[in-house]
Design a protein around this motif. Structure first.
Motif, short mmCIF file in Angstrom:
data_model
loop_
_atom_site.label_atom_id
_atom_site.label_comp_id
_atom_site.label_asym_id
_atom_site.label_seq_id
_atom_site.Cartn_x
_atom_site.Cartn_y
_atom_site.Cartn_z
N LEU A 371 0.83 -1.20 0.00
CA LEU A 371 0.00 0.00 0.00
C LEU A 371 0.86 1.26 0.00
O LEU A 371 0.60 2.21 -0.74
CB LEU A 371 -0.92 -0.01 1.22
N ALA A 372 1.90 1.25 0.82
CA ALA A 372 2.80 2.41 0.87
C ALA A 372 3.49 2.61 -0.47
O ALA A 372 3.64 3.75 -0.94
CB ALA A 372 3.82 2.21 1.98
N GLN A 373 3.91 1.52 -1.09
CA GLN A 373 4.57 1.63 -2.39
C GLN A 373 3.60 2.15 -3.45
O GLN A 373 3.95 3.03 -4.25
CB GLN A 373 5.12 0.27 -2.83
N ALA A 374 2.38 1.61 -3.45
CA ALA A 374 1.39 2.04 -4.44
C ALA A 374 1.08 3.52 -4.29
O ALA A 374 0.98 4.25 -5.29
CB ALA A 374 0.11 1.21 -4.31
N ARG A 375 0.95 3.98 -3.07
CA ARG A 375 0.66 5.40 -2.85
C ARG A 375 1.82 6.27 -3.30
O ARG A 375 1.63 7.34 -3.90
CB ARG A 375 0.35 5.65 -1.36
N SER A 376 3.06 5.81 -3.03
CA SER A 376 4.24 6.57 -3.45
C SER A 376 4.31 6.70 -4.97
O SER A 376 4.54 7.79 -5.51
CB SER A 376 5.50 5.89 -2.92
N VAL A 377 4.07 5.58 -5.66
CA VAL A 377 4.12 5.62 -7.14
C VAL A 377 2.97 6.46 -7.68
O VAL A 377 3.14 7.20 -8.66
CB VAL A 377 4.07 4.18 -7.70
N PHE A 378 1.81 6.36 -7.06
CA PHE A 378 0.67 7.18 -7.49
C PHE A 378 1.02 8.67 -7.40
O PHE A 378 0.74 9.44 -8.33
CB PHE A 378 -0.55 6.87 -6.62
N ASP A 379 1.62 9.07 -6.29
CA ASP A 379 1.98 10.47 -6.13
C ASP A 379 3.04 10.89 -7.14
O ASP A 379 3.02 12.02 -7.65
CB ASP A 379 2.50 10.72 -4.71
N GLN A 380 3.97 9.98 -7.46
CA GLN A 380 4.97 10.29 -8.49
C GLN A 380 4.30 10.50 -9.85
O GLN A 380 4.62 11.46 -10.58
CB GLN A 380 5.98 9.15 -8.60
N ILE A 381 3.38 9.61 -10.18
CA ILE A 381 2.73 9.69 -11.49
C ILE A 381 1.94 10.98 -11.64
O ILE A 381 1.98 11.65 -12.68
CB ILE A 381 1.83 8.46 -11.71
N ARG A 382 1.24 11.37 -10.61
CA ARG A 382 0.42 12.59 -10.75
C ARG A 382 1.28 13.85 -10.75
O ARG A 382 0.83 14.91 -11.16
CB ARG A 382 -0.66 12.66 -9.67
N SER A 383 2.53 13.71 -10.31
CA SER A 383 3.43 14.86 -10.38
C SER A 383 4.39 14.78 -11.56
O SER A 383 5.16 15.71 -11.82
CB SER A 383 4.25 14.97 -9.08
N GLY A 384 4.35 13.64 -12.29
CA GLY A 384 5.20 13.48 -13.46
C GLY A 384 6.65 13.15 -13.15
O GLY A 384 7.53 13.36 -14.00
N THR A 385 6.92 12.59 -11.98
CA THR A 385 8.31 12.29 -11.57
C THR A 385 8.47 10.80 -11.30
O THR A 385 8.99 10.39 -10.26
CB THR A 385 8.69 13.08 -10.32
N LEU A 386 8.07 9.96 -12.22
CA LEU A 386 8.07 8.52 -12.02
C LEU A 386 9.48 7.96 -11.97
O LEU A 386 10.31 8.22 -12.84
CB LEU A 386 7.29 7.84 -13.15
N ASP A 387 9.78 7.19 -10.93
CA ASP A 387 11.07 6.50 -10.78
C ASP A 387 10.99 5.20 -11.57
O ASP A 387 10.46 4.20 -11.09
CB ASP A 387 11.35 6.23 -9.31
N ARG A 388 11.54 5.19 -12.76
CA ARG A 388 11.41 4.03 -13.64
C ARG A 388 12.23 2.83 -13.18
O ARG A 388 12.01 1.71 -13.65
CB ARG A 388 11.80 4.42 -15.06
#
Length: 470
Positions: A371-388
Motif C-alpha cells: 500500500l505504501a509503495q502504491a501510494r508513493s508511485v501514485f503520487d509520483q505519477i500525478r506529479s510526473g516524476t516517475l522513478d522508472r
C-alpha cells in the motif's frame, strides 16, 4: 422472470471487491447513517427509481430501517410498507419443505410423482432437484416483462399442465437452469402434504413465531401498498399493471416490509425456527452429476467475496426488484426493496450499503508495505516524476511519454486523494501479486490495479488507473 437474479449473483462476488468499510460495530454511527441516507437518496435520484425501502442487520440485530421516495401515486411513504419480494420467496417455500421433512411427512429425495402426478420425468425428479433448479423443468416466466397470458388469472395446476408436462430441458441433475415452474410444483407438494394453503402453513410455522407480517402479493395491491413502476428504454417512469392472480404462487408469492425480511435474516443468523441442520441444508450448494456447482442451494445462492461469505437471492415481480443478502460470519444482512423493474438500483444499493456495513479484511505486513509503495508511485505519477527503476521492462514500455503525460495531466488537477485503500485480498496471477486499490476524491473514485513481482523488492509490472462508480 428473474434473469437479474441469476446475473446478480454472478456479478456480486466481483462487486464485493470494491467495498470500503469501517470497523464492525453493533449500531450504525451517525456518520454511517448519513452515508446510508446520502447513498440511497443519490441512487434514487440518479436512477429514476421512485422508492426504496432498506433494512440493515449488524451484530445479529436490526439496526436501521427506512423507506425513501415515492411508494405510490397516492399516500405517504411508510417504513413498514410491504413490497413484493418475488423470488426471495423461494427460500420460504424451501423452508416449508424442510419443516415437513423434519415432521417426517416427506423427504427431499422423494420423487415429485409421489405427490403431483403427470409431470415430465416426475418418476425420477426429486424434490431436492426441483428446489435447486436442477430438475430440467421448463421455466414458465423467463421474460423480464409481463407476457400476454399473465393478464388472465391462473391456478398452479394450469401452470403445471402448460409447462411442467413438456419434455425436460435436460436430464435431471446434469445441468442448472432457473425454473419458476419447479417451485410451483413444490408449492403444490407443500399444500398436499400439510393439508393447508402454502401461505397459511408459513404463517403458522414461520411468520407468526418470528413476528413477520407477510401478505399474498396478489392481494398487496391498491391503497396502502407500494405501486410497481416501469420504464421503456429512456422514456418516462410509469405505473405498471400488476399480473393477474396466481402467477407468482410458490415461486414468488410474498409481499413484506424490509424489516420483516430482516427478521427472517436474523432468524437465519440465529438458526431459529428451522434446526441448524436444516438451515445448513438450505445453504449447501447442490452438486450436479459431474460434481460441479454454481453455488445454489435450496432457494438461495451462496458465495464469497472480499473475505465475506454471503447467502443471497434477488426478486423480480411486475414493477418491483429486490435484494436480500446475509453475511453469516459478519452477523450482518442487507435488505433492499425497490418499486421499479427497469433499473438496477437495487443491485447498486446492495453493493454500496454492504460497503458501509461490513468490516474490511485486515491487511498483513506485505499488504501494508505494498500500500505504501502504491501510494508513493501514485503520487509520483500525478506529479510526473516517475522513478522508472521501480518498474519492470514491460511497465516501462507501457509508460510512454504520452501515457505518463496523460496520467499526470488528468490526475494532478484532482489534488490529494481523500482516501487510498486496498480493496479485497491479494492474489497471484501470471507470476505476479495482484492488488486492487480504490482512490477516492470528492465527486470521483478511481480504481488502481497493480501487478508486482513477489518479494519485498519486487518491481511493478502493472499500474493501471481507471474511473469507477462511487
Amino acid at each position: 422472470m428473474d434473469v437479474r437474479v441469476i446475473l446478480f449473483r454472478t456479478l456480486f462476488s466481483a462487486l464485493l471487491l470494491t467495498l470500503a468499510s469501517p470497523g464492525l460495530a453493533q449500531s450504525l454511527t451517525p456518520s454511517e447513517t448519513q452515508r446510508v441516507d446520502r447513498t440511497v437518496t443519490a441512487t434514487l435520484a440518479k436512477s429514476g427509481v421512485p422508492s426504496a425501502s432498506i433494512a440493515i442487520v449488524r451484530g445479529g440485530r436490526i439496526v436501521y430501517v427506512k423507506a425513501y421516495g415515492k411508494q405510490a401515486e397516492t399516500g405517504t411513504t411508510r417504513d413498514d410498507a410491504p413490497y413484493q419480494i418475488a423470488s426471495i420467496s423461494k427460500q420460504f417455500t424451501a423452508a416449508a419443505i424442510l419443516l415437513l421433512q423434519r415432521d417426517g411427512k416427506l423427504s427431499l429425495d422423494d420423487t415429485v410423482a409421489k405427490y403431483v402426478p403427470g409431470i415430465s420425468g416426475g418418476e425420477t425428479i426429486t424434490i431436492r432437484q426441483v428446489l435447486s433448479h436442477t430438475a430440467g423443468l421448463e421455466d414458465y416466466w423467463p421474460q423480464d416483462y409481463s407476457f400476454k397470458a399473465m393478464a388472465t388469472p391462473v391456478t398452479p395446476q394450469q401452470i403445471v399442465d402448460r409447462w411442467a408436462k413438456k419434455p425436460l430441458d435436460f436430464t435431471p441433475g446434469t445441468q442448472w437452469q432457473y425454473s419458476n415452474t419447479g417451485y410451483v410444483v413444490v408449492g403444490m407438494i407443500v399444500e398436499k402434504v400439510s393439508g393447508q394453503p402454502l401461505l397459511d402453513f408459513l404463517q403458522t410455522r414461520v411468520f407468526k413465531p418470528l413476528g413477520i407480517t407477510a401478505y399474498d402479493q396478489d392481494l398487496a395491491i391498491g391503497p396502502g401498498f407500494p405501486q410497481g413502476y416501469g420504464r421503456a428504454a429512456l422514456g418516462p417512469v410509469r405505473p405498471v399493471t400488476p399480473a393477474a392472480h396466481g402467477w407468482l404462487y410458490a415461486a414468488g408469492e410474498l409481499s413484506m416490509s424490509a424489516k420483516s425480511l430482516a427478521l427472517w435474516d436474523v432468524a437465519r443468523l440465529d438458526r431459529a425456527v428451522l434446526t441448524p441442520e436444516d438451515w445448513a441444508a438450505q445453504e449447501t450448494p447442490v452438486k450436479l452429476t459431474d460434481g460441479t456447482t454454481n453455488g445454489y442451494g435450496l432457494g438461495v445462492f451462496t458465495g464469497a467475496g472480499n473475505g465475506h461469505r454471503f447467502i443471497e437471492h434477488s426478486g423480480e415481480a411486475v414493477g418491483f426488484l429486490s435484494e436480500n443478502i446475509v453475511y453469516p460470519d459478519d452477523k450482518a444482512a442487507i435488505v433492499v426493496l425497490t418499486n421499479s423493474w427497469s433499473n438496477e438500483a437495487f443491485k447498486t444499493l446492495a453493493q454500496k450499503l454492504s460497503g458501509i456495513v461490513l468490516k474490511a479484511p485486515a491487511l498483513d505486513s506485505a499488504d501494508i508495505a505494498a500500500l505504501a509503495q502504491a501510494r508513493s508511485v501514485f503520487d509520483q505519477i500525478r506529479s510526473g516524476t516517475l522513478d522508472r527503476s521501480r518498474l519492470t521492462e514491460n511497465a516501462n514500455f507501457y509508460f510512454t511519454a504520452t501515457t505518463l503525460g496523460d496520467y499526470r495531466n488528468s490526475l494532478a488537477p484532482l489534488g490529494t486523494p481523500r482516501s487510498f485503500a486496498q480493496m479485497g485480498t491479494a492474489r497471484l496471477r501470471g507470476g505476479f501479486v495482484n492488488r486492487v486499490y480504490r482512490v477516492s476524491y470528492p465527486g470521483i473514485t478511481l480504481a488502481l490495479s497493480t501487478y508486482v513481482e513477489p518479494g519485498s523488492n519486487g518491481k511493478i509490472e502493472q499500474f493501471l488507473i481507471a474511473p469507477t462508480q462511487q
